[in-house]
Design an enzyme around this catalytic site. Structure first.
Site, short mmCIF file in Angstrom:
data_model
loop_
_atom_site.label_atom_id
_atom_site.label_comp_id
_atom_site.label_asym_id
_atom_site.label_seq_id
_atom_site.Cartn_x
_atom_site.Cartn_y
_atom_site.Cartn_z
CE LYS A 266 -3.73 -2.07 2.79
NZ LYS A 266 -4.86 -1.82 1.89
NE ARG A 340 -10.88 -9.84 -2.04
CZ ARG A 340 -11.21 -8.88 -2.90
NH1 ARG A 340 -11.51 -9.20 -4.15
NH2 ARG A 340 -11.24 -7.63 -2.53
#
Length: 502
Positions: A266, A340
């Site tokens: 990120k 996920r």
């Protein structure tokens, strides 16, 4: 902070031996004259315009003759709805932050003090006085220790009061763990917090480590944890409040205690806020803290896959293919779509409990923040009954969600040339495609997904955890406890291409 419920008229509330009174005054104040100094103060302040009309308008008074408390704050509560009461209490509490105020009377007797009103007032009071101190010794701890909730008839709202008290406990437990820096909230520390909850009545906790997770075949979960020196933990909690034969509700909370993005790292700006990426796990822990206090007649299982997502030499790489517990292979196209991956294995594990419903809670996608902002959590489900129940619970608890579509066409982008499924499908509809990924692992489950990326924490000057969606989850469980268990669910209906509101 301790709450106490009492049946008190305004005249009786004036005699409370507390440091301050916070009195909620509806816009449509009853013309029927009431006896006592507090009623006189309220009616005269309203009639003479010293207490202006308008939700949240306040009037602060000091040492009023006939009132035992040194400070009295009158605050307009609009139409007296739960939402109006929450805003009014927040406004009034802003005038009562002095360290000398350790006890307070929260006077709701002038309102039509229904169940939702009482609970909303308690939540707002706790929210306004909350202070995080665990890693900030210089912070002043919450001064307010005791709140007497004064209503017209206590017995009529006792159940709501009990639920509100448990809700405050759960929200503050969730806030505590979500607010802690990542080095003070590792997967092992989360597991220890769950073990402590496991000592409470009705709750049992089991913690699995890397070897046990590997033996289960949770290859997706293991892949995410590979880059960190902190060992993963898979936390399994059980609350038993009903017969053992009663099917449980399963709550699955994403527990990424820090998310760098992995190899798909990120940007540095605001990366510190990725300590909040275990907001789903914190909400499950908070919900169990509330269950321990309230003891409702329902069985609940909490599953928390917890690890860090770090970019070292062993970390999973873009393009790697991993095998999930379900046997489906996953091409990891972006290592920053890691939530996920841990959730899909936990959802497969949930099948063994033969649940009445499964709700996963995750700070899953920035796309959900773009879609819904910080007001509503995203709700995804192909089961209309579960979706409706969650929506109703959210509205009742003032912790709302918004149902989003699950058309099969959204799954097209998840196709992979090298695995059964890819873990991302591009930017368009990102919150939906993330939900579609999870849906691939829920064929045998009555499932719903809550994306709380926009609601779990606040940034900027008010940076900190909100404790959401503990209120929604607790209300959902209480509602489920009150309704008959379904022997079997209908086949899920295909979501249509429409915007689903409410």
């Amino acid at each position: 902070m301790d709450f106490e419920l009492k049946s008190l008229s305004p005249e009786q509330a004036a005699a409370l031996a507390v440091d301050a009174l916070l009195v909620l005054v509806p816009d449509a104040l009853s013309p029927t004259p009431l006896a006592g100094a507090l009623a006189t103060l309220t009616s005269e302040a309203a009639s003479k315009g010293d207490l202006e009309a308008g939700l949240g308008k306040t009037l602060c008074c000091y040492r009023v003759p006939g009132i035992k408390a040194n400070r009295v704050v009158l605050v307009r509560a609009g139409n007296g709805s739960a939402l109006a009461v929450r805003k009014a209490v927040a406004a009034g509490m802003a005038s009562l932050k002095q360290p000398s105020i350790q006890t307070m009377g929260l006077v709701l007797s002038l309102l039509d003090d229904g169940s939702d009103t009482v609970r909303a007032a308690m939540q707002a009071c706790a929210e306004a006085s909350y202070t995080y101190t665990t890693t900030k010794p210089s912070a002043k701890a919450r001064a307010l220790q005791q709140v007497v909730v004064a209503v017209s008839e206590a017995s009529a709202v006792q159940a709501a009061f009990d639920a509100g008290k448990a809700m405050v406990t759960g929200v503050e437990f969730a806030k505590e763990w979500a607010n802690r820096p990542a080095n003070h909230a590792t997967p092992s520390m989360l597991a220890d917090a769950a073990r402590k909850l496991g000592r409470k009545p009705g709750i049992k906790t089991e913690v699995l480590g890397p070897k046990e997770v590997a033996a289960l075949g949770m290859g997706a979960f293991l892949a995410v944890a590979r880059g960190s020196v902190e060992p993963l933990r898979f936390i399994v909690m059980r609350y038993t409040g009903a017969a053992k034969s009663s099917a449980p509700v399963v709550l699955v909370g994403k527990g990424i205690t820090f998310d760098t993005g992995g190899i798909s790292i990120k940007p540095a700006a605001e990366m510190d806020e990725m300590k909040f990426d275990m907001g789903g796990a914190a909400s499950v822990l908070g919900t169990f803290a509330a269950l321990a206090e309230l003891q409702p007649a329902i069985n609940v299982v909490g599953l928390i896959p917890s690890c860090e997502n770090m970019p070292d030499g062993q970390a999973v790489k873009p393009g790697d293919v991993v095998t999930s517990m379900s046997g489906q292979t996953i091409e990891v196209l972006n290592t920053d779509a890691e939530g996920r991956l841990i959730l899909c294995d936990a959802l497969t594990y949930a099948v063994r409990f033969k649940p009445r419903s499964v709700v996963d809670i995750a700070t899953l996608t920035g796309a959900c923040v773009i879609a819904l902002g910080a007001v509503r959590s995203g709700l995804f489900s192909a089961h209309d009954d579960i979706a409706s129940a969650l929506q109703q619970a959210g509205e009742s608890a003032l912790d709302p969600c918004w149902r989003m579509p699950l058309d099969e066409e959204y799954a097209e982008g998840l196709k992979s040339n090298f695995a059964d499924i890819g873990n991302v499908a591009g930017r368009p509809g990102g919150a939906i495609t993330a939900a579609k990924f999870l849906q691939k692992f829920t064929a045998d489950l009555p499932w719903a997904h809550l994306d709380i990326a926009g609601t779990a924490w606040k940034g900027g000057a008010a940076k900190g955890s909100t404790g959401r969606p503990v209120p929604l989850l607790l209300q959902y469980l209480l509602d489920e406890a009150a309704r008959p268990e379904r022997a079997a669910r209908a086949e899920p209906k295909k979501a249509t291409r429409r915007s689903v509101r409410g």
